[in-house]
Structures are given as C-alpha cells and as structure tokens.
Write a protein that holds these residues in place. Structure first.
Motif, PDB file in Angstrom:
ATOM      1  N   ASP A   1     -55.790   0.544   9.955  1.00 29.73           N
ATOM      2  CA  ASP A   1     -54.462   0.318  10.535  1.00 29.73           C
ATOM      3  C   ASP A   1     -53.387  -0.010   9.508  1.00 29.73           C
ATOM      4  OD1 ASP A   1     -55.499   0.753  13.136  1.00 29.73           O
ATOM      5  OD2 ASP A   1     -56.258  -1.304  13.155  1.00 29.73           O
ATOM      6  N   SER A   2     -53.464   0.592   8.331  1.00 27.59           N
ATOM      7  CA  SER A   2     -52.439   0.386   7.312  1.00 27.59           C
ATOM      8  C   SER A   2     -51.363   1.455   7.425  1.00 27.59           C
ATOM      9  CB  SER A   2     -53.071   0.401   5.922  1.00 27.59           C
ATOM     10  OG  SER A   2     -53.910  -0.719   5.759  1.00 27.59           O
ATOM     11  N   LYS A   3     -50.228   1.188   6.778  1.00 26.52           N
ATOM     12  CA  LYS A   3     -49.115   2.131   6.810  1.00 26.52           C
ATOM     13  C   LYS A   3     -48.545   2.270   5.397  1.00 26.52           C
ATOM     14  CE  LYS A   3     -45.937   1.095   9.784  1.00 26.52           C
ATOM     15  NZ  LYS A   3     -44.736   0.685  10.537  1.00 26.52           N
ATOM     16  N   LEU A   4     -48.450   3.526   4.916  1.00 24.56           N
ATOM     17  CA  LEU A   4     -47.834   3.825   3.633  1.00 24.56           C
ATOM     18  C   LEU A   4     -46.671   4.781   3.875  1.00 24.56           C
ATOM     19  CD1 LEU A   4     -50.916   3.118   2.911  1.00 24.56           C
ATOM     20  CD2 LEU A   4     -50.384   4.211   0.750  1.00 24.56           C
ATOM     21  N   VAL A   5     -45.471   4.372   3.484  1.00 20.15           N
ATOM     22  CA  VAL A   5     -44.271   5.153   3.737  1.00 20.15           C
ATOM     23  C   VAL A   5     -43.415   5.199   2.471  1.00 20.15           C
ATOM     24  CG1 VAL A   5     -42.180   5.350   5.151  1.00 20.15           C
ATOM     25  CG2 VAL A   5     -44.280   4.438   6.166  1.00 20.15           C
ATOM     26  N   ARG A   6     -43.013   6.403   2.047  1.00 19.88           N
ATOM     27  CA  ARG A   6     -42.098   6.627   0.919  1.00 19.88           C
ATOM     28  C   ARG A   6     -42.573   5.981  -0.382  1.00 19.88           C
ATOM     29  NH1 ARG A   6     -38.652   5.250   5.018  1.00 19.88           N
ATOM     30  NH2 ARG A   6     -38.140   3.300   3.989  1.00 19.88           N
ATOM     31  N   ASN A   7     -43.853   6.055  -0.686  1.00 24.91           N
ATOM     32  CA  ASN A   7     -44.377   5.567  -1.956  1.00 24.91           C
ATOM     33  C   ASN A   7     -44.491   6.734  -2.928  1.00 24.91           C
ATOM     34  OD1 ASN A   7     -45.117   2.681  -1.245  1.00 24.91           O
ATOM     35  ND2 ASN A   7     -46.100   3.829   0.396  1.00 24.91           N
ATOM     36  N   ASN A   8     -44.458   6.436  -4.227  1.00 24.94           N
ATOM     37  CA  ASN A   8     -44.535   7.460  -5.268  1.00 24.94           C
ATOM     38  C   ASN A   8     -45.699   7.185  -6.205  1.00 24.94           C
ATOM     39  OD1 ASN A   8     -42.052   9.116  -4.887  1.00 24.94           O
ATOM     40  ND2 ASN A   8     -41.097   7.106  -5.085  1.00 24.94           N
ATOM     41  N   ALA A   9     -46.492   8.214  -6.462  1.00 28.56           N
ATOM     42  CA  ALA A   9     -47.592   8.141  -7.424  1.00 28.56           C
ATOM     43  C   ALA A   9     -47.354   9.230  -8.463  1.00 28.56           C
ATOM     44  CB  ALA A   9     -48.925   8.341  -6.722  1.00 28.56           C
ATOM     45  N   VAL A  10     -47.058   8.838  -9.685  1.00 24.98           N
ATOM     46  CA  VAL A  10     -46.639   9.790 -10.714  1.00 24.98           C
ATOM     47  C   VAL A  10     -47.432   9.560 -12.003  1.00 24.98           C
ATOM     48  CG1 VAL A  10     -44.679  10.618 -12.059  1.00 24.98           C
ATOM     49  CG2 VAL A  10     -44.321   9.846  -9.722  1.00 24.98           C
ATOM     50  N   ALA A  11     -47.987  10.644 -12.546  1.00 24.30           N
ATOM     51  CA  ALA A  11     -48.641  10.650 -13.867  1.00 24.30           C
ATOM     52  C   ALA A  11     -49.810   9.670 -13.966  1.00 24.30           C
ATOM     53  CB  ALA A  11     -47.614  10.394 -14.977  1.00 24.30           C
ATOM     54  N   ASN A  12     -50.609   9.575 -12.911  1.00 20.38           N
ATOM     55  CA  ASN A  12     -51.810   8.763 -12.967  1.00 20.38           C
ATOM     56  C   ASN A  12     -52.972   9.600 -13.507  1.00 20.38           C
ATOM     57  OD1 ASN A  12     -50.999   6.116 -11.667  1.00 20.38           O
ATOM     58  ND2 ASN A  12     -50.205   7.620 -10.221  1.00 20.38           N
ATOM     59  N   ILE A  13     -53.937   8.950 -14.118  1.00 22.62           N
ATOM     60  CA  ILE A  13     -55.026   9.658 -14.794  1.00 22.62           C
ATOM     61  C   ILE A  13     -55.944  10.368 -13.807  1.00 22.62           C
ATOM     62  CG2 ILE A  13     -57.062   9.337 -16.258  1.00 22.62           C
ATOM     63  CD1 ILE A  13     -55.474   6.967 -17.543  1.00 22.62           C
ATOM     64  N   GLU A  14     -56.235   9.758 -12.669  1.00 24.53           N
ATOM     65  CA  GLU A  14     -57.147  10.375 -11.708  1.00 24.53           C
ATOM     66  C   GLU A  14     -56.377  10.758 -10.446  1.00 24.53           C
ATOM     67  OE1 GLU A  14     -60.614  12.088 -10.596  1.00 24.53           O
ATOM     68  OE2 GLU A  14     -60.305  11.120 -12.514  1.00 24.53           O
ATOM     69  N   TYR A  15     -56.313   9.892  -9.467  1.00 24.61           N
ATOM     70  CA  TYR A  15     -55.687  10.203  -8.176  1.00 24.61           C
ATOM     71  C   TYR A  15     -54.344   9.501  -8.035  1.00 24.61           C
ATOM     72  CZ  TYR A  15     -60.575  11.298  -7.210  1.00 24.61           C
ATOM     73  OH  TYR A  15     -61.851  11.788  -7.274  1.00 24.61           O
ATOM     74  N   GLY A  16     -53.406  10.190  -7.401  1.00 22.08           N
ATOM     75  CA  GLY A  16     -52.164   9.521  -7.033  1.00 22.08           C
ATOM     76  C   GLY A  16     -52.423   8.553  -5.890  1.00 22.08           C
ATOM     77  N   PHE A  17     -53.002   9.073  -4.802  1.00 22.95           N
ATOM     78  CA  PHE A  17     -53.367   8.277  -3.639  1.00 22.95           C
ATOM     79  C   PHE A  17     -54.827   8.553  -3.322  1.00 22.95           C
ATOM     80  CE2 PHE A  17     -48.845   9.093  -3.173  1.00 22.95           C
ATOM     81  CZ  PHE A  17     -48.338   7.871  -2.776  1.00 22.95           C
ATOM     82  N   HIS A  18     -55.656   7.519  -3.323  1.00 20.83           N
ATOM     83  CA  HIS A  18     -57.057   7.644  -2.911  1.00 20.83           C
ATOM     84  C   HIS A  18     -57.186   6.848  -1.620  1.00 20.83           C
ATOM     85  CE1 HIS A  18     -61.601   7.208  -3.969  1.00 20.83           C
ATOM     86  NE2 HIS A  18     -61.403   7.648  -2.753  1.00 20.83           N
ATOM     87  N   LEU A  19     -57.281   7.572  -0.517  1.00 20.97           N
ATOM     88  CA  LEU A  19     -57.374   6.967   0.807  1.00 20.97           C
ATOM     89  C   LEU A  19     -58.834   7.020   1.231  1.00 20.97           C
ATOM     90  CD1 LEU A  19     -54.206   8.763   2.149  1.00 20.97           C
ATOM     91  CD2 LEU A  19     -54.353   6.527   1.048  1.00 20.97           C
ATOM     92  N   ALA A  20     -59.518   5.906   1.108  1.00 16.62           N
ATOM     93  CA  ALA A  20     -60.974   5.843   1.225  1.00 16.62           C
ATOM     94  C   ALA A  20     -61.436   5.743   2.666  1.00 16.62           C
ATOM     95  CB  ALA A  20     -61.483   4.641   0.440  1.00 16.62           C
ATOM     96  N   ALA A  21     -62.751   5.926   2.841  1.00 15.38           N
ATOM     97  CA  ALA A  21     -63.375   5.723   4.153  1.00 15.38           C
ATOM     98  C   ALA A  21     -63.100   4.287   4.594  1.00 15.38           C
ATOM     99  CB  ALA A  21     -64.870   5.971   4.049  1.00 15.38           C
ATOM    100  N   GLY A  22     -62.961   4.098   5.883  1.00 20.41           N
ATOM    101  CA  GLY A  22     -62.653   2.765   6.402  1.00 20.41           C
ATOM    102  C   GLY A  22     -61.168   2.554   6.615  1.00 20.41           C
ATOM    103  N   THR A  23     -60.387   3.640   6.530  1.00 13.35           N
ATOM    104  CA  THR A  23     -58.938   3.514   6.717  1.00 13.35           C
ATOM    105  C   THR A  23     -58.508   4.106   8.057  1.00 13.35           C
ATOM    106  OG1 THR A  23     -58.635   5.541   5.440  1.00 13.35           O
ATOM    107  CG2 THR A  23     -58.331   3.472   4.271  1.00 13.35           C
ATOM    108  N   GLY A  24     -59.326   3.946   9.082  1.00 14.31           N
ATOM    109  CA  GLY A  24     -58.976   4.453  10.406  1.00 14.31           C
ATOM    110  C   GLY A  24     -57.644   3.903  10.891  1.00 14.31           C
ATOM    111  N   GLY A  25     -56.889   4.715  11.591  1.00 14.98           N
ATOM    112  CA  GLY A  25     -55.585   4.307  12.087  1.00 14.98           C
ATOM    113  C   GLY A  25     -54.495   4.310  11.037  1.00 14.98           C
TER     114      GLY A  25
END
Length: 93
Positions: free
Chosen positions: A42-66
């Motif tokens: 039940d988390s909320k991510l809005v208008r975030n920026n991920a730039v020039a990271n070595i691996e993932y910009g956004f890693h949304l893992a299991a357990g993030t239902g809703g």
C-alpha cells in the motif's frame, strides 16, 4: 511515512523502503547502486526521479501489493529503469 522532495546520491540504495503505506513524492535518486528499493504494501510513489544509478532506477520488490506508481521517471540507469516484481494489484502509470 512520507518523504517529500529529498535527494540521495552515491549510496548503495538511494531510498531503501521496507514499510507499509509509505508515500514518496518528488524525490530524486542519482548515482546509487539502486535508486529506489521499495518493499511494503500500500505504498505510493509519485513524480520521483531515478537517474544514472548503477543497477536499477526503481526496484519494486515482491510484497508491494496495492502499490500506486504514477508519473515517475527513470533515465540512464545501467540496469533496468523500472524492475517490477510484485502482485498484479499494483497501479503503474
């Protein structure tokens, strides 16, 4: 938890979130291993920026239902810009 307008650079995980109902709006993660790692329902991510990271910009893992993931931006990350590993009830726009 609410994180608004923060910046993280040169870390392992820029933002490493493991809690339920976290709201993240207008944050930036750059030059980290992973920009945003989120694991919690039940988390909320809005208008975030991920730039020039070595691996993932956004890693949304299991357990993030809703999860609501809206108007986020990923650019020039070496791995995936957005890695989804979650149940089908997430809203991703």
């Amino acid at each position: 938890n609410k994180l608004l307008g923060n910046a993280c650079t040169n870390n392992d995980h820029g933002f490493d979130i493991h809690g339920a109902r976290t709201t993240m709006i207008s944050n930036i993660a750059g030059n980290n291993h992973d920009g945003f790692f989120v694991q919690g329902p039940d988390s909320k991510l809005v208008r975030n920026n991920a730039v020039a990271n070595i691996e993932y910009g956004f890693h949304l893992a299991a357990g993030t239902g809703g999860l609501k993931f809206v108007k986020n931006f990923a650019s020039t990350n070496s791995g995936s810009g957005i890695l989804l590993n979650m149940p089908a009830d997430a809203v991703v726009k």
